[in-house]
Design a protein around this motif. Structure first.
Motif, mmCIF file in Angstrom:
data_model
loop_
_atom_site.group_PDB
_atom_site.id
_atom_site.type_symbol
_atom_site.label_atom_id
_atom_site.label_comp_id
_atom_site.label_asym_id
_atom_site.label_seq_id
_atom_site.Cartn_x
_atom_site.Cartn_y
_atom_site.Cartn_z
ATOM 1 N N ASP A 180 39.724 49.954 33.675
ATOM 2 C CA ASP A 180 38.668 50.129 35.120
ATOM 3 C C ASP A 180 36.778 50.564 34.877
ATOM 4 O O ASP A 180 36.629 49.296 35.960
ATOM 5 C CB ASP A 180 38.542 51.427 35.477
ATOM 6 C CG ASP A 180 38.880 52.683 34.742
ATOM 7 O OD1 ASP A 180 38.402 52.487 33.705
ATOM 8 O OD2 ASP A 180 37.603 53.499 35.291
ATOM 9 N N LYS A 181 36.330 49.693 34.011
ATOM 10 C CA LYS A 181 35.783 49.677 33.827
ATOM 11 C C LYS A 181 35.410 47.876 33.104
ATOM 12 O O LYS A 181 34.060 48.015 33.414
ATOM 13 C CB LYS A 181 33.964 50.131 32.217
ATOM 14 C CG LYS A 181 34.563 51.540 32.805
ATOM 15 C CD LYS A 181 33.522 53.095 32.207
ATOM 16 C CE LYS A 181 33.461 53.799 32.423
ATOM 17 N NZ LYS A 181 32.474 54.745 31.227
ATOM 18 N N VAL A 182 35.601 47.118 33.008
ATOM 19 C CA VAL A 182 35.939 45.491 32.601
ATOM 20 C C VAL A 182 35.177 44.707 33.654
ATOM 21 O O VAL A 182 35.531 44.749 34.873
ATOM 22 C CB VAL A 182 37.367 45.444 32.232
ATOM 23 C CG1 VAL A 182 38.294 45.088 33.846
ATOM 24 C CG2 VAL A 182 37.076 44.025 31.981
ATOM 25 N N LEU A 183 34.283 43.851 33.382
ATOM 26 C CA LEU A 183 33.196 43.391 34.129
ATOM 27 C C LEU A 183 34.133 42.046 33.517
ATOM 28 O O LEU A 183 34.254 41.305 32.896
ATOM 29 C CB LEU A 183 31.715 43.123 33.511
ATOM 30 C CG LEU A 183 31.222 42.156 33.827
ATOM 31 C CD1 LEU A 183 30.875 42.025 35.316
ATOM 32 C CD2 LEU A 183 29.926 41.594 33.144
ATOM 33 N N ARG A 184 34.449 41.490 35.023
ATOM 34 C CA ARG A 184 35.641 40.049 34.717
ATOM 35 C C ARG A 184 34.829 38.711 34.783
ATOM 36 O O ARG A 184 34.393 38.551 35.584
ATOM 37 C CB ARG A 184 36.603 40.714 35.285
ATOM 38 C CG ARG A 184 37.191 41.901 35.286
ATOM 39 C CD ARG A 184 38.688 41.459 36.083
ATOM 40 N NE ARG A 184 39.997 42.133 35.970
ATOM 41 C CZ ARG A 184 40.486 42.328 34.672
ATOM 42 N NH1 ARG A 184 40.872 42.126 33.718
ATOM 43 N NH2 ARG A 184 41.159 43.587 34.437
ATOM 44 N N VAL A 185 34.860 37.928 33.415
ATOM 45 C CA VAL A 185 34.648 36.870 33.830
ATOM 46 C C VAL A 185 34.878 35.771 35.414
ATOM 47 O O VAL A 185 35.915 35.425 34.769
ATOM 48 C CB VAL A 185 33.942 35.871 32.512
ATOM 49 C CG1 VAL A 185 33.293 34.377 32.805
ATOM 50 C CG2 VAL A 185 33.389 36.934 31.529
ATOM 51 N N GLN A 186 34.666 35.608 35.795
ATOM 52 C CA GLN A 186 35.739 34.420 37.132
ATOM 53 C C GLN A 186 34.977 33.391 36.398
ATOM 54 O O GLN A 186 36.152 32.530 36.730
ATOM 55 C CB GLN A 186 34.458 34.811 38.205
ATOM 56 C CG GLN A 186 34.459 36.284 38.690
ATOM 57 C CD GLN A 186 35.664 37.204 39.293
ATOM 58 O OE1 GLN A 186 36.463 36.597 39.719
ATOM 59 N NE2 GLN A 186 36.290 38.576 38.857
#
Length: 438
Positions: free
Chosen positions: A380-386
């Motif tokens: 839930d905390k993951v920073l997704r690389v777009q």
């Protein structure tokens, strides 16, 4: 790695070569006969289900412990075999006759291994399995077994390569060198590996030394020069190779130095074999007791950094001590020095930020990067690389696109796949922050 062999042999009717002495190894060749039986069945059918059935029935289920071991060592699957058989019929037909000569080459290999035993009387027996693989190794070891990939190890200049994709382009020059003629040398190399404490070392220097021991002792045992182009090239270009290697020698990965076709400034693969070979050659030449020197090479704990440094220093290969070289290496390990748009490990980060520019202490290798989940349980905390916009021209930063929500914690781990131009990796770096509430 390469290949290996035994002593005083008797041929049995099941194509297993047994040895007269109880504690000597054996050649096992039944996998080759079984493969060609399966191959003929597979080639007679276009039905994929039938092909897999033939492979399992006639080859995999009948496989020796050596076949099971080489499949484990090189991640071969049934699909690996079916794909290779269907894609490269000209290759298989051209190499078939040679692979069926395994028994004929046993006497040659046995003599070379006997020579190795004279150099190192403590040599322990290791059974040798001639198998057919799917083009990923000519020879390796696992759990004390010597595993020969006969489809590569027994090829020659007439072996067909026109069907191969670019990833196999190196095999043309390898086959042109007539590897079947060097099978005794290759077997001694692999046999030495079965005597060593490990085949997986902690860093580049250790792995190259481990491989160099096997290559050097194969030369000493057989009396033949190494067939590897890397050895001849290395002798002619030692200064340049040593200078580049010194900057990378403590890398945890082998980079372009071993086991791959990665492009490098020398245009030669497997130059790590040369570095290890040269270290061993100089150690041996300086030793007053040659037999003891061989024993020390084989029994060295390559992952004992103190013992390895002592061995390398005594060889005199590098002009500086291993300790000094390590200190210099540590001073040049790349670091993440900041993130342009925010301060790491803070709260109240502007959620309207759409890009993050990660800055490094030195120019980075632009062909490699790595992102992973942070340590928090769940995602839930993951920073997704777009999107990865790429490195800056000077290689000192990389910009990624992100999408942030207000009032949320984020984590992103930069992995060791971020490395500088000497392939030295960063220490894993955690980006973590909380955005401001709406």
């Amino acid at each position: 790695m390469k290949i290996l062999g035994p002593l005083f042999i008797l041929f049995s009717c099941c194509s297993t070569i047994l040895f007269a002495q109880k504690k000597t190894p054996a050649f096992i060749t039944t996998d080759i006969d079984n493969f060609w039986l399966a191959y003929d069945k597979i080639s007679s059918s276009k039905d994929s289900a039938a092909q897999y059935n033939y492979l399992n029935q006639f080859y995999l289920k009948k496989g020796t412990p050596g076949l099971k071991a080489i499949m484990e060592a090189r991640d071969y699957t049934a699909k690996s075999y079916i794909d290779a058989i269907n894609r490269y019929p000209l290759f298989w037909n051209s190499v078939r006759k040679n692979t069926l000569k395994a028994k004929e080459y046993a006497k040659v290999i046995a003599k070379d291994v006997a020579k190795m035993r004279k150099l190192y009387p403590e040599l322990k027996p290791a059974d040798v399995y001639f198998t057919i693989g799917a083009l990923r190794t000519n020879g390796t070891i696992l759990n004390g077994k010597v595993l020969i990939g006969a489809e590569l190890a027994m090829a020659d200049q007439h072996t067909e390569t026109k069907e191969f994709p670019s990833e196999y382009r190196h095999l043309k020059s390898f086959f042109d060198s007539n590897p079947i003629q060097d099978i005794g040398f290759l077997n001694v190399h692999e046999y030495v590996h079965t005597q060593q404490k490990t085949t997986i070392a902690d860093n580049l220097l250790a792995q190259c030394t481990m491989e160099g021991v096997a290559e050097f002792l194969a030369v000493k045992a057989t009396g033949k020069p190494s067939p590897s182009p890397a050895i001849a090239y290395g002798k002619a270009n030692e200064g340049k190779i040593k200078a580049v290697f010194s900057l990378q020698m403590f890398n945890p990965s082998t980079g372009f130095w071993l086991y791959n076709n990665t492009k490098n400034q020398f245009g030669i693969r497997d130059l790590g074999y040369y570095v290890g070979y040269a270290i061993c050659e100089q150690y041996y030449e300086k030793a007053s007791n040659k037999k003891l020197a061989i024993k020390e090479m084989i029994e060295l704990d390559y992952n004992d950094s103190t013992a390895l440094a002592k061995f390398v220093d005594q060889s005199g290969y590098f002009p500086e001590s291993v300790q000094n070289l390590r200190e210099e290496y540590n001073r040049n390990i790349p670091r993440v020095i900041g993130i342009k748009q925010l301060k790491n490990h803070t709260e109240g980060v502007n959620p309207s930020i759409t890009q993050l520019t990660i800055e490094f202490s030195m120019p980075m290798y632009k062909e490699s990067r790595g992102f992973d989940f942070g340590p928090s349980a769940g995602r839930d905390k993951v920073l997704r690389v777009q999107n990865v916009l790429g490195f800056s021209e000077d290689g000192r930063s990389i910009t990624i696109e992100v999408a942030l929500l207000p009032g949320k914690d984020y984590e992103l781990l930069l992995t060791e796949r971020f490395m500088n131009t000497n392939f030295s990796p960063i220490s894993a770096y955690l980006i973590a922050f909380r955005t401001a509430a709406k």
